[in-house]
Design a protein around this motif. Sequence first.
Motif, PDB file in Angstrom:
ATOM      1  N   SER A 298      47.014  48.706  34.062  1.00 50.71           N
ATOM      2  CA  SER A 298      47.726  47.635  33.271  1.00 50.71           C
ATOM      3  C   SER A 298      47.713  46.435  34.377  1.00 50.71           C
ATOM      4  CB  SER A 298      49.352  48.063  33.264  1.00 50.71           C
ATOM      5  OG  SER A 298      49.447  48.968  32.463  1.00 50.71           O
ATOM      6  N   PRO A 299      46.891  45.635  34.520  1.00 49.06           N
ATOM      7  CA  PRO A 299      46.525  44.674  35.720  1.00 49.06           C
ATOM      8  C   PRO A 299      47.348  43.523  35.508  1.00 49.06           C
ATOM      9  CG  PRO A 299      45.160  44.484  33.938  1.00 49.06           C
ATOM     10  CD  PRO A 299      45.555  45.718  33.538  1.00 49.06           C
ATOM     11  N   LEU A 300      48.019  42.981  36.387  1.00 51.52           N
ATOM     12  CA  LEU A 300      48.671  41.466  36.506  1.00 51.52           C
ATOM     13  C   LEU A 300      48.051  40.606  35.891  1.00 51.52           C
ATOM     14  CD1 LEU A 300      50.484  42.107  39.974  1.00 51.52           C
ATOM     15  CD2 LEU A 300      51.169  42.937  37.865  1.00 51.52           C
ATOM     16  N   SER A 301      46.664  40.354  36.040  1.00 51.46           N
ATOM     17  CA  SER A 301      45.750  39.342  35.138  1.00 51.46           C
ATOM     18  C   SER A 301      44.248  39.991  35.423  1.00 51.46           C
ATOM     19  CB  SER A 301      45.749  38.081  36.138  1.00 51.46           C
ATOM     20  OG  SER A 301      45.247  38.377  37.456  1.00 51.46           O
ATOM     21  N   ASN A 302      43.361  39.032  34.993  1.00 49.79           N
ATOM     22  CA  ASN A 302      42.330  39.553  34.902  1.00 49.79           C
ATOM     23  C   ASN A 302      41.328  39.413  36.085  1.00 49.79           C
ATOM     24  OD1 ASN A 302      41.882  37.071  34.188  1.00 49.79           O
ATOM     25  ND2 ASN A 302      40.305  37.378  32.649  1.00 49.79           N
ATOM     26  N   ILE A 303      42.141  38.960  37.185  1.00 56.21           N
ATOM     27  CA  ILE A 303      41.348  38.172  38.344  1.00 56.21           C
ATOM     28  C   ILE A 303      41.601  39.147  39.437  1.00 56.21           C
ATOM     29  CG2 ILE A 303      41.381  36.384  39.899  1.00 56.21           C
ATOM     30  CD1 ILE A 303      42.541  34.636  37.807  1.00 56.21           C
ATOM     31  N   ILE A 304      40.586  39.295  40.100  1.00 57.75           N
ATOM     32  CA  ILE A 304      40.566  40.166  41.243  1.00 57.75           C
ATOM     33  C   ILE A 304      39.939  39.382  42.539  1.00 57.75           C
ATOM     34  CG2 ILE A 304      39.441  41.934  42.492  1.00 57.75           C
ATOM     35  CD1 ILE A 304      41.528  42.986  40.456  1.00 57.75           C
ATOM     36  N   HIS A 305      40.737  39.463  43.788  1.00 59.33           N
ATOM     37  CA  HIS A 305      40.282  38.792  44.773  1.00 59.33           C
ATOM     38  C   HIS A 305      39.750  39.869  45.619  1.00 59.33           C
ATOM     39  CE1 HIS A 305      41.813  34.617  44.243  1.00 59.33           C
ATOM     40  NE2 HIS A 305      42.397  35.426  43.384  1.00 59.33           N
ATOM     41  N   LEU A 306      38.526  39.750  46.260  1.00 58.68           N
ATOM     42  CA  LEU A 306      37.905  40.661  47.405  1.00 58.68           C
ATOM     43  C   LEU A 306      37.829  40.097  48.624  1.00 58.68           C
ATOM     44  CD1 LEU A 306      36.844  43.385  47.972  1.00 58.68           C
ATOM     45  CD2 LEU A 306      34.824  42.822  47.258  1.00 58.68           C
ATOM     46  N   LYS A 307      38.684  40.387  49.795  1.00 57.44           N
ATOM     47  CA  LYS A 307      38.686  39.487  50.555  1.00 57.44           C
ATOM     48  C   LYS A 307      38.056  40.553  51.907  1.00 57.44           C
ATOM     49  CE  LYS A 307      42.607  36.884  49.336  1.00 57.44           C
ATOM     50  NZ  LYS A 307      44.019  36.623  49.490  1.00 57.44           N
ATOM     51  N   THR A 308      37.021  40.024  52.807  1.00 59.64           N
ATOM     52  CA  THR A 308      36.752  40.631  53.938  1.00 59.64           C
ATOM     53  C   THR A 308      36.820  39.463  55.011  1.00 59.64           C
ATOM     54  OG1 THR A 308      34.670  40.032  53.407  1.00 59.64           O
ATOM     55  CG2 THR A 308      35.404  42.020  52.716  1.00 59.64           C
ATOM     56  N   LEU A 309      36.774  40.116  56.367  1.00 59.24           N
ATOM     57  CA  LEU A 309      36.742  39.390  57.432  1.00 59.24           C
ATOM     58  C   LEU A 309      35.357  39.294  58.192  1.00 59.24           C
ATOM     59  CD1 LEU A 309      38.577  37.838  59.666  1.00 59.24           C
ATOM     60  CD2 LEU A 309      38.823  39.764  60.842  1.00 59.24           C
ATOM     61  N   SER A 310      34.549  38.426  57.706  1.00 59.14           N
ATOM     62  CA  SER A 310      33.020  38.652  58.177  1.00 59.14           C
ATOM     63  C   SER A 310      32.740  37.693  59.390  1.00 59.14           C
ATOM     64  CB  SER A 310      32.238  38.208  56.935  1.00 59.14           C
ATOM     65  OG  SER A 310      32.786  36.628  56.494  1.00 59.14           O
ATOM     66  N   SER A 311      33.462  36.840  60.136  1.00 58.04           N
ATOM     67  CA  SER A 311      33.372  35.948  60.980  1.00 58.04           C
ATOM     68  C   SER A 311      33.437  36.380  62.256  1.00 58.04           C
ATOM     69  CB  SER A 311      34.296  34.593  60.878  1.00 58.04           C
ATOM     70  OG  SER A 311      33.970  33.762  62.092  1.00 58.04           O
ATOM     71  N   ALA A 312      32.619  36.145  63.156  1.00 62.91           N
ATOM     72  CA  ALA A 312      32.752  36.821  64.487  1.00 62.91           C
ATOM     73  C   ALA A 312      33.964  36.226  65.239  1.00 62.91           C
ATOM     74  CB  ALA A 312      31.712  36.337  65.436  1.00 62.91           C
ATOM     75  N   PHE A 313      34.906  35.471  64.788  1.00 63.71           N
ATOM     76  CA  PHE A 313      36.087  34.925  65.407  1.00 63.71           C
ATOM     77  C   PHE A 313      37.052  34.410  64.306  1.00 63.71           C
ATOM     78  CE2 PHE A 313      32.678  32.144  66.066  1.00 63.71           C
ATOM     79  CZ  PHE A 313      33.023  30.904  65.253  1.00 63.71           C
ATOM     80  N   GLY A 314      38.411  34.114  64.575  1.00 64.83           N
ATOM     81  CA  GLY A 314      39.059  33.673  63.703  1.00 64.83           C
ATOM     82  C   GLY A 314      39.789  34.621  62.651  1.00 64.83           C
ATOM     83  N   THR A 315      40.672  34.133  62.052  1.00 66.79           N
ATOM     84  CA  THR A 315      41.330  34.845  60.982  1.00 66.79           C
ATOM     85  C   THR A 315      40.960  34.169  59.373  1.00 66.79           C
ATOM     86  OG1 THR A 315      43.194  33.426  61.145  1.00 66.79           O
ATOM     87  CG2 THR A 315      42.898  35.575  62.440  1.00 66.79           C
ATOM     88  N   GLU A 316      40.045  33.468  59.363  1.00 64.16           N
ATOM     89  CA  GLU A 316      39.440  33.083  58.333  1.00 64.16           C
ATOM     90  C   GLU A 316      38.895  34.156  57.364  1.00 64.16           C
ATOM     91  OE1 GLU A 316      39.609  29.609  55.425  1.00 64.16           O
ATOM     92  OE2 GLU A 316      40.332  29.753  57.535  1.00 64.16           O
ATOM     93  N   MET A 317      39.435  34.446  56.003  1.00 68.63           N
ATOM     94  CA  MET A 317      38.680  35.515  55.283  1.00 68.63           C
ATOM     95  C   MET A 317      37.766  35.015  54.268  1.00 68.63           C
ATOM     96  SD  MET A 317      41.913  38.028  55.073  1.00 68.63           S
ATOM     97  CE  MET A 317      40.852  39.550  54.699  1.00 68.63           C
ATOM     98  N   LYS A 318      36.647  35.754  53.924  1.00 70.62           N
ATOM     99  CA  LYS A 318      35.850  35.427  52.995  1.00 70.62           C
ATOM    100  C   LYS A 318      36.501  35.931  51.445  1.00 70.62           C
ATOM    101  CE  LYS A 318      31.071  35.376  51.323  1.00 70.62           C
ATOM    102  NZ  LYS A 318      31.047  33.735  51.282  1.00 70.62           N
ATOM    103  N   ASP A 319      36.728  34.940  50.702  1.00 72.98           N
ATOM    104  CA  ASP A 319      37.440  35.445  49.360  1.00 72.98           C
ATOM    105  C   ASP A 319      36.564  35.419  48.354  1.00 72.98           C
ATOM    106  OD1 ASP A 319      39.192  36.008  47.402  1.00 72.98           O
ATOM    107  OD2 ASP A 319      40.340  34.123  47.513  1.00 72.98           O
ATOM    108  N   ARG A 320      36.080  36.385  47.542  1.00 75.06           N
ATOM    109  CA  ARG A 320      35.312  36.447  46.329  1.00 75.06           C
ATOM    110  C   ARG A 320      36.232  36.858  45.431  1.00 75.06           C
ATOM    111  NH1 ARG A 320      33.267  39.423  50.641  1.00 75.06           N
ATOM    112  NH2 ARG A 320      31.226  38.972  51.543  1.00 75.06           N
ATOM    113  N   ILE A 321      35.555  36.121  44.314  1.00 78.60           N
ATOM    114  CA  ILE A 321      36.678  36.474  43.058  1.00 78.60           C
ATOM    115  C   ILE A 321      35.887  37.094  41.640  1.00 78.60           C
ATOM    116  CG2 ILE A 321      37.924  35.418  41.184  1.00 78.60           C
ATOM    117  CD1 ILE A 321      38.633  32.933  42.918  1.00 78.60           C
TER     118      ILE A 321
END
Length: 1016
Positions: A298-321
């Motif tokens: 029973s999903p809240l929507s049909n959209i899934i965000h997949l987030k990972t920390l790929s950068s060598a520094f900082g807290t900016e996450m890569k967001d894939r939909i």
Amino acid sequence: MKTQHILFILCTLLSLGSLAQEQTILLKLEEGHEYVFEITDQDYGILKDNSKDIFSVQEKVFRLFVEKFVANQEAIVSVSFLENTLEQPLKSNKINKKDFFYPDFSAVGNVYGSTDLFSMYLCRSDIKFLINLNTRNAEMLNRVELLEGFFQFLKLQGIDGKEREAIAKNVNSKLLNKQKYLIEHLLWFHNSAINADSTLNKSLLEDRLKINRKGNQFLAFSDMDFDNLIPAKTYKKYWVNTENGIVSEYTTIRRDSMRQSFYGADKLKWQVNETHFRLLYSKPVAEKKLVISGSIESPLSNIIHLKTLSSAFGTEMKDRIFMLDEKGYFETEIDFSEGGFVYVENENKNKHEGSKMFVFYAEPGDTIGFVAKGAEQPWYLSFSGTRVAESELLEKISNQINFKQDLRFIFNYLYGDLTGKDKVLAFYDSLETMESLISSYKTTIDERTLRFIINETKSYVYTGFYNFFTNARRSEVRLTMQGQNGKLIAISNDATIEDSELNELENHIDKFNIQDIYNDYGLFSRKMVESYCAYQFFKIRKVTADGRSGFGVDYTRDLDSRIQFMRLMLSGSALYREIASVLESVLIAERRMNLRNDVEDYWINYAIENTELLSKRCNDLNLVSSMTSIVRQHQKLQSDSFLPQISFLDLDGNKVTLNDLSEDKPTVVCISEGFGHNRYLFDEFAQKNQDINFVLVCENNSYDWWKEYTSRAEPVAKQLLFVNDSNSIRDIFQKRFVYVVLDKKGEMTGYADETEAAIKKARATLEPQKKQLDKSQLQFIVLLLVITLVLLLLVLFIWKWRVRQRFRKEQQRTRLRELELTAIRSQMNPHFLFNSLNSVQNLVQQNKGREAHLYLSDFAGLIRKVLNNSEKEEVSLAEELEMIQQYLSLEKLRFDFDYSLLVDEQVDVHNTMVPSMILQPFVENAIIHGLQNKASDRQLKIEVEQNGTELKISIEDNGIGREAAQEISKSKNGKGSKLVQERLKILQEKNKEKFLLEIIDQPKGTRVVITLPEES
């Protein structure tokens, strides 16, 4: 009872017999596998009460990768360091730890010795070995490349030439050879045999080892009485995997035999050195990918965000939909290079309610799956794939501290009110429970992964603590706007920090060392460092210089002060990654908005300078590469004509570039990181400005979602999608959105930050342009003039140099001619002429007319040859020897002596050229000064021989020697010999070849050796 004893003895004997017959340890490395080892070397003292006092702890973690096997049981193995630290604990809580990957961030010149410098260099290098399993030897394959790289590394560190050469020499002769310890342990037990008495035979170790313990796949070897330490003896114990022959663990302990008093007689110590080696893990090297799938009933929507920390520094996450299908299922494969948390978020259609977040741990090559069942939350979760235990643990932790749903907690302020205080104290109470929960998974989750999860969980909690107390410090004097006149009133708010429970908690976090729980690729670890620095800053500061009460990275606006403050609070990886995050935030354009130009220039220059310093000091090449690429891209973007070569997708799925957007009218392209930036306002501008083409580019990885979203919006402007598989809009343009302006030919005009400014630039391209040189043309003309001037100066310089060279050669030739003529005058000296004519007169008076005629004829021939040869620079060796022969014949008429002239058969006298008149002065010296003053047995020998590519001519007499001759003839100065020496020197300078003259005093006589090039 006796029967049981007998059976036990028989079983023991049978097992030992079987062991003696069958047990041979063989090393079995697997191609494509990596083996990660850890070495801990401790020096400590044992106090009188048997407690330990640690002096130093050196920890090294290195990766051994089996690249491939070659013929004859040989394997190529590369070794690289993952960690290398040296800690010397202090009595206080201060950190005294040297990290060779991340040394002191300082612009001060080199303060390290050769050993430390080489350790730093090895952190950025791979060492390759060739292991021969037949001979049990290991050979370093890239020794030359390592030395060349180390020399360049020293140059990068600013070490001068002489010191650089001395350090490199020491490394080559000593330190490089010692690196075999990284590989030798593999061969210690290969082809070793276990004897019937459980002793080990044929190992490479000198120690006599014996089995003292057995496991399922392991044998433990040690020397006698390992557990009973005796001073001055080194005790060793080894654990060997019998399946693959790899030493999985070994320990050596040595205690100093002499008690030494370090801190007074009441604290006597023994000094102990203990080394512990162990295999952390081994596994095949997987592809840097992650496969993840999920099913939500029973999903809240049909959209899934997949987030990972790929950068060598900082807290900016890569967001894939990604989009769920009709059954609520998705599956995807993504690039994944560093192990860590993966966040899967099911977006809620109702923006006012929270989304559902799942947290997983993954490493490259993993497969993760989950199923969420239930009509209402909380859903029932089940997991599959390679990380089931980790997923279950994270789900339990998340339910306890709620860091999935409350992910934003670490970014928000807790202002010190009752709700915030209670929440923080509740977190503090839950720490002990969480550690107990995590400990229950020690048998199912490997140590490294479990440590990462523990550290991230603690980092999340401590981030909340630091945020809370930072706000409490800031709130001691909170500035608020009161009244319509904007008067500032200070409101005291001390109650927050007077609470006894909070004081106890603050004392706890003050003693806590965040370096102990820092994960390089942990989102919460990095956020904790930011919060920790802000907390420490507000705690210790005594003056508020500008009245600001900023938080996070803006706790001080001065970049230099911020970095220097971080140097005081942090070290190692945490320090360098936080510095890189600050420098990157400076280079990103939106962080510099509303700054004066001079301040902005200062920020940028400071960031670039410190990036250069970071690239020199930091030995984490991934971190260095990330920062230097940001600086390079920033420098490219300073030109309005620079247009990145990127492509987009249109609504039909066709690939489009910026150069394809021309429609015979100017184009304004808005490139946005998100979906909603100025969408409707941008369409209004498009309707009002029909003479300009408007294009909106959105960034995402899901074409289907973008197409569906865009179709619903019914846009006016042309829509394109930038698929961010690798780089993002922020990476490419260093802005979250940017306007690119093209003229009607599709050529780049420039950038803009606002829609109105972009339209103005686009419309300016429609106006008739005055024929004037633009900036690029002026630059080209100036460059062309400079190049022409440089070429003219270069031609003038070359011409002048050629003239000078020609003049110098002419001077040399003239000087050589003068020396030759002077030599002629000195060669045929008056004594020779006078004596020769006297001899003729005597022959005539004695009526020996025939002999006098022959003498005069020979004398005339000799004079003619001398005069002829004096005009030539070179003559054949045959002509030179013929002249010497005539000269010797004449001298022999004056007084009696014997001579010999020997020529090597290999010498072609007719085609070998020598300087003219080169031998006569030395022959004359030998006769007049050496032989004439001797009573009898006068011998002169001249030898010509070939010595490789050189012609060696020796003139040797058995006369009275140079010292005796000088005593007899003090008035003679040997001018002929000096002229010949000077002549040879000039010939050498002229011809760039070797002309040597050597005069050797012998017990009887003198030997002169003249060495000439074969073609002089």
